[in-house]
Every structure is written in C-alpha cells, then in structure tokens.
Design a protein around this motif. Structure first.
Motif, PDB file in Angstrom:
ATOM      1  N   SER A 138      -3.532  27.187  -0.982  1.00  0.00           N
ATOM      2  CA  SER A 138      -2.096  26.979  -0.094  1.00  0.00           C
ATOM      3  C   SER A 138      -1.794  25.567   0.357  1.00  0.00           C
ATOM      4  O   SER A 138      -0.902  25.378   1.039  1.00  0.00           O
ATOM      5  N   ALA A 139      -2.654  24.686   0.010  1.00  0.00           N
ATOM      6  CA  ALA A 139      -2.571  23.250   0.520  1.00  0.00           C
ATOM      7  C   ALA A 139      -1.565  22.547  -0.475  1.00  0.00           C
ATOM      8  O   ALA A 139      -1.112  21.474  -0.253  1.00  0.00           O
ATOM      9  N   TRP A 140      -1.065  23.278  -1.794  1.00  0.00           N
ATOM     10  CA  TRP A 140      -0.405  22.543  -2.708  1.00  0.00           C
ATOM     11  C   TRP A 140       1.096  22.645  -1.910  1.00  0.00           C
ATOM     12  O   TRP A 140       1.515  23.652  -1.535  1.00  0.00           O
ATOM     13  N   GLU A 141       1.517  21.425  -1.776  1.00  0.00           N
ATOM     14  CA  GLU A 141       2.900  21.566  -1.171  1.00  0.00           C
ATOM     15  C   GLU A 141       4.055  20.793  -2.311  1.00  0.00           C
ATOM     16  O   GLU A 141       3.750  19.841  -2.939  1.00  0.00           O
ATOM     17  N   ILE A 142       5.185  21.258  -2.168  1.00  0.00           N
ATOM     18  CA  ILE A 142       6.237  20.819  -3.277  1.00  0.00           C
ATOM     19  C   ILE A 142       6.898  19.724  -2.376  1.00  0.00           C
ATOM     20  O   ILE A 142       7.105  19.650  -1.047  1.00  0.00           O
ATOM     21  N   PHE A 143       7.230  18.570  -3.101  1.00  0.00           N
ATOM     22  CA  PHE A 143       7.806  17.350  -2.355  1.00  0.00           C
ATOM     23  C   PHE A 143       9.180  17.599  -2.270  1.00  0.00           C
ATOM     24  O   PHE A 143      10.226  18.088  -3.084  1.00  0.00           O
ATOM     25  N   SER A 144       9.764  17.905  -0.875  1.00  0.00           N
ATOM     26  CA  SER A 144      10.975  18.322  -0.519  1.00  0.00           C
ATOM     27  C   SER A 144      11.660  17.395   0.526  1.00  0.00           C
ATOM     28  O   SER A 144      10.944  16.399   1.310  1.00  0.00           O
ATOM     29  N   ASP A 145      13.038  17.767   0.794  1.00  0.00           N
ATOM     30  CA  ASP A 145      13.433  16.733   1.826  1.00  0.00           C
ATOM     31  C   ASP A 145      13.471  17.477   3.153  1.00  0.00           C
ATOM     32  O   ASP A 145      12.588  18.424   3.476  1.00  0.00           O
ATOM     33  N   SER A 146      14.059  17.135   4.278  1.00  0.00           N
ATOM     34  CA  SER A 146      14.027  17.403   5.456  1.00  0.00           C
ATOM     35  C   SER A 146      14.182  18.718   5.868  1.00  0.00           C
ATOM     36  O   SER A 146      13.706  19.622   6.972  1.00  0.00           O
ATOM     37  N   GLN A 147      15.053  19.509   5.071  1.00  0.00           N
ATOM     38  CA  GLN A 147      15.605  20.834   5.129  1.00  0.00           C
ATOM     39  C   GLN A 147      14.462  21.796   4.161  1.00  0.00           C
ATOM     40  O   GLN A 147      15.069  22.970   3.858  1.00  0.00           O
ATOM     41  N   GLY A 148      13.565  21.287   3.584  1.00  0.00           N
ATOM     42  CA  GLY A 148      12.630  21.969   2.648  1.00  0.00           C
ATOM     43  C   GLY A 148      13.167  22.369   1.295  1.00  0.00           C
ATOM     44  O   GLY A 148      12.531  23.031   0.579  1.00  0.00           O
ATOM     45  N   ARG A 149      14.100  21.354   0.897  1.00  0.00           N
ATOM     46  CA  ARG A 149      14.789  21.427  -0.469  1.00  0.00           C
ATOM     47  C   ARG A 149      13.983  20.867  -1.487  1.00  0.00           C
ATOM     48  O   ARG A 149      13.811  19.384  -1.102  1.00  0.00           O
ATOM     49  N   PRO A 150      13.392  21.247  -2.483  1.00  0.00           N
ATOM     50  CA  PRO A 150      12.598  20.467  -3.254  1.00  0.00           C
ATOM     51  C   PRO A 150      13.481  19.105  -3.820  1.00  0.00           C
ATOM     52  O   PRO A 150      14.742  19.353  -4.058  1.00  0.00           O
ATOM     53  N   ILE A 151      12.771  17.892  -3.596  1.00  0.00           N
ATOM     54  CA  ILE A 151      13.854  16.786  -4.090  1.00  0.00           C
ATOM     55  C   ILE A 151      13.474  16.577  -5.840  1.00  0.00           C
ATOM     56  O   ILE A 151      12.157  16.796  -6.375  1.00  0.00           O
ATOM     57  N   GLY A 152      14.368  16.431  -6.530  1.00  0.00           N
ATOM     58  CA  GLY A 152      14.404  16.353  -7.953  1.00  0.00           C
ATOM     59  C   GLY A 152      14.926  17.511  -8.757  1.00  0.00           C
ATOM     60  O   GLY A 152      14.941  18.468  -7.931  1.00  0.00           O
ATOM     61  N   THR A 153      15.763  17.196  -9.795  1.00  0.00           N
ATOM     62  CA  THR A 153      16.486  18.196 -10.456  1.00  0.00           C
ATOM     63  C   THR A 153      15.727  18.527 -11.964  1.00  0.00           C
ATOM     64  O   THR A 153      15.524  19.574 -12.053  1.00  0.00           O
ATOM     65  N   TRP A 154      15.428  17.439 -12.466  1.00  0.00           N
ATOM     66  CA  TRP A 154      14.588  17.917 -13.884  1.00  0.00           C
ATOM     67  C   TRP A 154      13.115  17.831 -13.929  1.00  0.00           C
ATOM     68  O   TRP A 154      12.289  17.839 -14.660  1.00  0.00           O
ATOM     69  N   THR A 197       0.835  -1.176   0.000  1.00  0.00           N
ATOM     70  CA  THR A 197      -0.052   0.089   0.062  1.00  0.00           C
ATOM     71  C   THR A 197       0.702   1.330  -0.022  1.00  0.00           C
ATOM     72  O   THR A 197       0.590   2.082  -0.764  1.00  0.00           O
ATOM     73  N   ALA A 198       1.722   1.253   1.047  1.00  0.00           N
ATOM     74  CA  ALA A 198       2.621   2.373   1.010  1.00  0.00           C
ATOM     75  C   ALA A 198       3.577   2.543  -0.347  1.00  0.00           C
ATOM     76  O   ALA A 198       3.626   3.629  -0.696  1.00  0.00           O
ATOM     77  N   TYR A 199       4.063   1.578  -0.771  1.00  0.00           N
ATOM     78  CA  TYR A 199       4.749   1.637  -2.147  1.00  0.00           C
ATOM     79  C   TYR A 199       4.024   2.190  -3.271  1.00  0.00           C
ATOM     80  O   TYR A 199       4.337   2.998  -3.870  1.00  0.00           O
ATOM     81  N   ASN A 200       2.888   1.509  -3.485  1.00  0.00           N
ATOM     82  CA  ASN A 200       1.998   1.923  -4.421  1.00  0.00           C
ATOM     83  C   ASN A 200       1.487   3.649  -4.335  1.00  0.00           C
ATOM     84  O   ASN A 200       1.353   4.252  -5.154  1.00  0.00           O
ATOM     85  N   ASP A 201       1.408   3.975  -2.978  1.00  0.00           N
ATOM     86  CA  ASP A 201       1.190   5.391  -2.655  1.00  0.00           C
ATOM     87  C   ASP A 201       2.090   6.245  -3.046  1.00  0.00           C
ATOM     88  O   ASP A 201       1.811   7.408  -3.273  1.00  0.00           O
ATOM     89  N   GLU A 202       3.346   5.947  -2.983  1.00  0.00           N
ATOM     90  CA  GLU A 202       4.607   6.629  -3.081  1.00  0.00           C
ATOM     91  C   GLU A 202       5.381   6.446  -3.960  1.00  0.00           C
ATOM     92  O   GLU A 202       6.676   6.780  -4.008  1.00  0.00           O
ATOM     93  N   THR A 203       4.942   5.951  -5.204  1.00  0.00           N
ATOM     94  CA  THR A 203       5.718   5.492  -6.348  1.00  0.00           C
ATOM     95  C   THR A 203       6.501   6.838  -6.993  1.00  0.00           C
ATOM     96  O   THR A 203       7.654   6.941  -7.311  1.00  0.00           O
ATOM     97  N   GLU A 204       5.516   7.795  -6.828  1.00  0.00           N
ATOM     98  CA  GLU A 204       6.043   8.851  -7.502  1.00  0.00           C
ATOM     99  C   GLU A 204       7.104   9.576  -6.723  1.00  0.00           C
ATOM    100  O   GLU A 204       8.168  10.237  -7.229  1.00  0.00           O
ATOM    101  N   GLU A 205       6.998   9.606  -5.503  1.00  0.00           N
ATOM    102  CA  GLU A 205       7.948  10.223  -4.795  1.00  0.00           C
ATOM    103  C   GLU A 205       9.459   9.401  -4.558  1.00  0.00           C
ATOM    104  O   GLU A 205      10.375   9.863  -4.603  1.00  0.00           O
ATOM    105  N   LEU A 206       9.288   8.044  -4.851  1.00  0.00           N
ATOM    106  CA  LEU A 206      10.628   7.087  -4.922  1.00  0.00           C
ATOM    107  C   LEU A 206      11.184   7.426  -6.370  1.00  0.00           C
ATOM    108  O   LEU A 206      12.452   7.661  -6.226  1.00  0.00           O
TER     109      LEU A 206
END
Lengths: 162, 363
Positions: free
Chosen positions: B323-339, A102-111
């Motif tokens: 305001s609920a949109w959030e960018i996926f970031s690391d623990s220090q608030g830096r966006p993850i991903g380059t491209w 479940t967690a993997y399928n929810d977070e594949t984009e993040e991975l």
C-alpha cells in the motif's frame, strides 16, 4: 613538382587525421517543444532569470550542447534532455545552495517526469509559446519541493547562450 | 525388398534399426545446447544512389554475419528491428556467447553540419534509448560488438560504475567516432575472432579489417563449455511487478515496459494482451536498497510504429508494504508523465525478505 607532391601528401594525411578526431560542437540550435519546455521553465521564474531569452522566439534559441546537471540527447526526432544529479563541486559551480543541491539530487526523477509531461502538454497545442510552457510548469511545480525547482532552474538557465 | 529376406535376417535388421534409433535418441538428449552468437539490428535503410531499390541494410548485415559465422559451429540467431525486449532477452540468455548490436547512437545526427557532442544514447529504430539495457550482461557472454557512433564512453562509464564486475570473460568493442554501419560491422566481426574464434584456423585479414569478412571457426572449448562456473549470487529483495490490462484496452496502447530503479536497469515487462496480466520479478540488491533513501521505480513504455499513448498501471508484490507504493501525481491525483510512470516507496523493508538469489539464469 616533387616538393609539391610531398606537401600535398603530408597535407592530405594531416587532414585525414583531423577528420578522424571526434568533433565537439559546444553550441547548437535546439528546436521544438523540448527546447520550448526548458525555456518556459526558466521564464517561469520571472523576468530577472532569463536574460539570455529576452526577445527570443521559439526556434531561435542557442543552447550549450554540453552542460552540468543535464544530459542532452539527440535523436532522429530532435533533441531532448534529462536532469541528472550533480556533485557538491558542480553544485557550487552552478550556484546552488546546499539545500537546493540535496533537494535537486533527491528529485531529479520527478523533475524529468514533469519535463516529459510539459512537452506532452505543449504537443497538444498549436504553435505553443514560451509563456504557455511556463504556465504548464507552474501546474506541476507543486508536486515537488521548492528547493528542487529553484536548483533545477539555475541549472537550466545555464543551458542558454547569450 | 524386405519380403525377399529370410525371417531371421529381417528380425536382425529390425533390432538394429530400433537400436540405432534408441542410440540416436540418447545422443540427442545428451548433446548440450549449442552456444549462440546473435546479431541484433535496429536500423533503417539509407538511400544510397548506387544501391538498387530492393537493397536493405539489415539483410546485408545478416548476409555478412552468416558469411563470417555460418560455419563457425555456433548456432546463429538474428533479430531485425530489435528493441529493448529482444536485446534484454539476448543479453540475459545463458546460451549466448557473442552479441553484435547495430543501431544509431546519440551522436549520429548532426545539427549544424558537424556531429555535435550530444551525450550518450543508443537508439533503436523507433527512437527508444536502449543504453541501460546493456547494464546487465550474462557472465557467459564473451563478446559484445556495438556498431554505432560514439558509444564507447557509455561502456567505459558502465564498467567504472561496477555493472560488469561479474563479466570476467567479456570484451566490449564500441566506437568512439562516427562510423558507417557496413565497415563498422566488418571491423567488429574481425575483432570478434580473438574472443569467439580460433585465431589460427579463422582467416583474419589484419590489413583490411574494415572491408574483409572473416571466416570464423569456434575454438572447441567454447562450444562445449557451460556457464555454471560463472553464476554469481547476490543478496537482494525480490519484487514482483504486475501489469493488468483491462479487457477493453486497445492492444496498441499496451507496450513493453523498461523497468528502471534510479537509472539502474532491472528488466523488461512484456506487454500484456487486452484482458490479461504479465509480470516480471526483479531483484533490488541489498547494497543499493540501504543506500537509496527513497525507492523509485520507473516504467518507461517502449515506443513502436503503431503505438498509442501507453496504458501503464502497475502493482507490486514484495517484502515492502504494497500500500505504500504511490504513483507520482499532480495535485489532482493525475499521474505525471505520458510515456513513463514513476512509482515511489518511502523505503523501509522487511530484512527477512532479503535472500540470496542468482543474478542471472544459469545453465
């Protein structure tokens, strides 16, 4: 002579038919930082998780080119991959628990975002190692759930061939 | 010479001339836009020993395209070095009836001398995977010819996932084997005749479809038809996505962005110039909004030769809390991903913002 000609003709026709079939190579060498990144991900779990990687050096790792839970993409610049969701049956085959699935399928984009970030981190290093890749994964692992990480790690470890 | 004509005749000639001009102007206004067949290439020229140095594969493809469709009655458009933006514009243009795309796909490269069964990609000249762009095809398009290796499975998957449910007229021709560009293109041109041409009047050599180039003549009804009858509507939440580029941002770091929603292609947000903004309104279809627990929109920068590490910073305007949109970031608030960047929304939307919208621009 006639028999020879007939055999040659039939043989060449047969060979031409074979060459028209799409070839499927299931094992390939996968080099560069995308490969190192995925190796580092497996190694980050600890020594028990990476039997297939023991003693291997970057550039000498053999991967499955078709595996469950990932899509491997082969471009002109080399190979890369991305995680994709798995079905319940596939999760069972891979040894994922229900919560991992479940967690993997929810977070594949993040991975996939983290995978890309680790590759970029390694690109900035000169001659990066598996251990550096493992440490880079550790830097990001807190951004997603532990279950997603352990599920993805089980999937990634299946990519390696002993 | 008019000086030698009597005044009454001069006046008549002038009247006739004005009438003719007015008539021609009316005709020009009434004439519908001609339907279009487009060729998009995204390939480099391989070194071939028997070809002169000046020989270019894209130019050769264009020559053959014009040979086939030059006198067809369709307007022709050609894009060389095409990427996701050009492809999306063509695939969503109501004037387009036929598209040929020539590029590498995932299985072109080999690792150990044999073509490996790597999973499916359709790559442009700069290595961008444009596969998802093919999920949205205007229902007025009748023909899509894909000249690249092993891409047929991609389109079978898209069809089975329902991406082409509005495309009743569409035929897709793609290869499920390794293919060279020129014979593959000849085959595709020949196959297109049954969809875009008049099979009786167009010359199609069935015996030599890999080498001969057909002379396509369009069926008259294909030239005159519009797309009004195939203009599907969908219940969806519109979301406006905006990228503001700071004035000091180098232009080479501002890239077109492919916008994806959980792997579903939404559109291409064109790169703004430094100091400017660009926006794109996308439709989040109600069917998927209710299914996906968390809303994730990914912006992937389109790579190009002179591109630097991309600047990606998006704003959203919609019935969803901005305001609920959030960018996926690391623990220090830096966006993850380059491209690419991943924007997440916890879900929950104002159902009043959902309305009925045309999925495509229609004539």
């Amino acid at each position: 002579m006639k028999k020879f000609m007939t055999t040659a003709l039939v043989g060449s026709l047969f060979l031409s038919m074979i060459s028209l079939q799409p070839a499927r190579a299931f094992v390939g060498f996968w080099t560069g930082n995308p490969a190192l990144t995925i190796a580092g991900f497996v190694v980050a779990a600890g020594p028990a998780a990476h039997g297939a990687l023991k003693g291997k050096k970057p550039g000498a790792m053999t991967f499955l080119s078709a595996a469950i839970g990932v899509i491997i993409m082969d471009g002109e610049a080399g190979q890369t991959m991305k995680f994709v969701p798995v079905s319940a049956a596939q999760a069972q085959e891979l040894g994922l628990t229900r919560s991992e699935m479940t967690a993997y399928n929810d977070e594949t984009e993040e991975l996939n975002q983290i995978y890309e970030a680790v590759i970029a981190d390694l690109d900035a290093l000169e001659n990066p190692t598996i251990e550096q890749a493992a440490r880079a994964w550790d830097n990001y692992a807190g951004s997603i759930s532990e279950e997603a990480v352990s599920g993805a790690r089980k999937i990634a470890s299946k990519l390696f061939v002993e | 010479m008019s000086a030698f004509l009597p005044g009454s005749v001069r006046s008549s000639v002038r009247s006739l001339f004005i009438f003719a001009l007015a008539f021609l102007a009316t005709r020009a206004e009434a004439a519908p836009a001609r339907p279009v067949v487009a060729l998009l290439t995204s390939v480099s020229t391989p070194r071939i020993w028997y070809r002169p140095r000046s020989w270019q594969l894209p130019a050769e493809l264009e020559k053959r395209f014009r040979q086939a469709y030059g006198k067809s009655g369709y307007e022709l458009r050609v894009y060389h070095g095409a990427g996701p933006r050009e492809l999306a514009e063509v695939l969503q243009d109501p004037a387009i009836r036929g598209v040929f795309w020539v590029s590498h796909s995932g299985s072109d490269a080999s690792t150990d001398g044999e073509p490996a069964q790597w999973d499916d990609t359709i790559l442009d000249l700069h290595g961008n995977d444009v596969k998802e762009v093919f999920q949205r095809i205007h229902p007025g398009i009748r023909w899509l010819g894909i000249v690249g290796c092993n891409s047929a499975a991609i389109f079978e998957t898209f069809r089975s996932e329902g991406f082409y449910r509005d495309n009743r007229l569409l035929r897709i021709q793609a290869f499920d084997a390794r293919i060279d560009a020129l014979p593959g293109f000849a085959f595709s041109l020949n196959e297109s005749v049954t969809e875009l041409g008049d099979p009786v009047r167009s010359q199609v050599d069935q015996e030599a479809r890999w080498t001969s180039i057909p002379k396509v003549i369009a069926r008259p009804e294909l030239i005159s038809e519009g797309t009004g009858s195939v203009c599907p509507k969908v219940r969806a939440l519109p979301v406006r996505i905006i990228q503001d580029a700071p004035a000091g941002q180098p232009a080479a770091s501002l890239a077109d962005l492919v916008i994806l929603w959980e792997g579903r292609f939404l559109g291409v947000l064109p790169a703004p110039a430094p100091g400017e903004s660009r926006d794109l309104t996308v439709l989040l279809e109600e069917e998927f909004l209710r299914r996906d627990r968390k809303l994730k929109i990914k912006a992937e920068a389109v790579r190009r030769v002179d591109g630097l590490e991309p600047f990606i910073s998006l704003r959203f305007e919609s019935g969803l809390s901005p305001s609920a949109w959030e960018i996926f970031s690391d623990s220090q608030g830096r966006p993850i991903g380059t491209w690419s960047r991943l924007y997440r929304h916890p879900g929950g939307f104002d159902t009043g913002s959902i309305g009925e919208f045309a999925r495509y621009v229609c004539e």
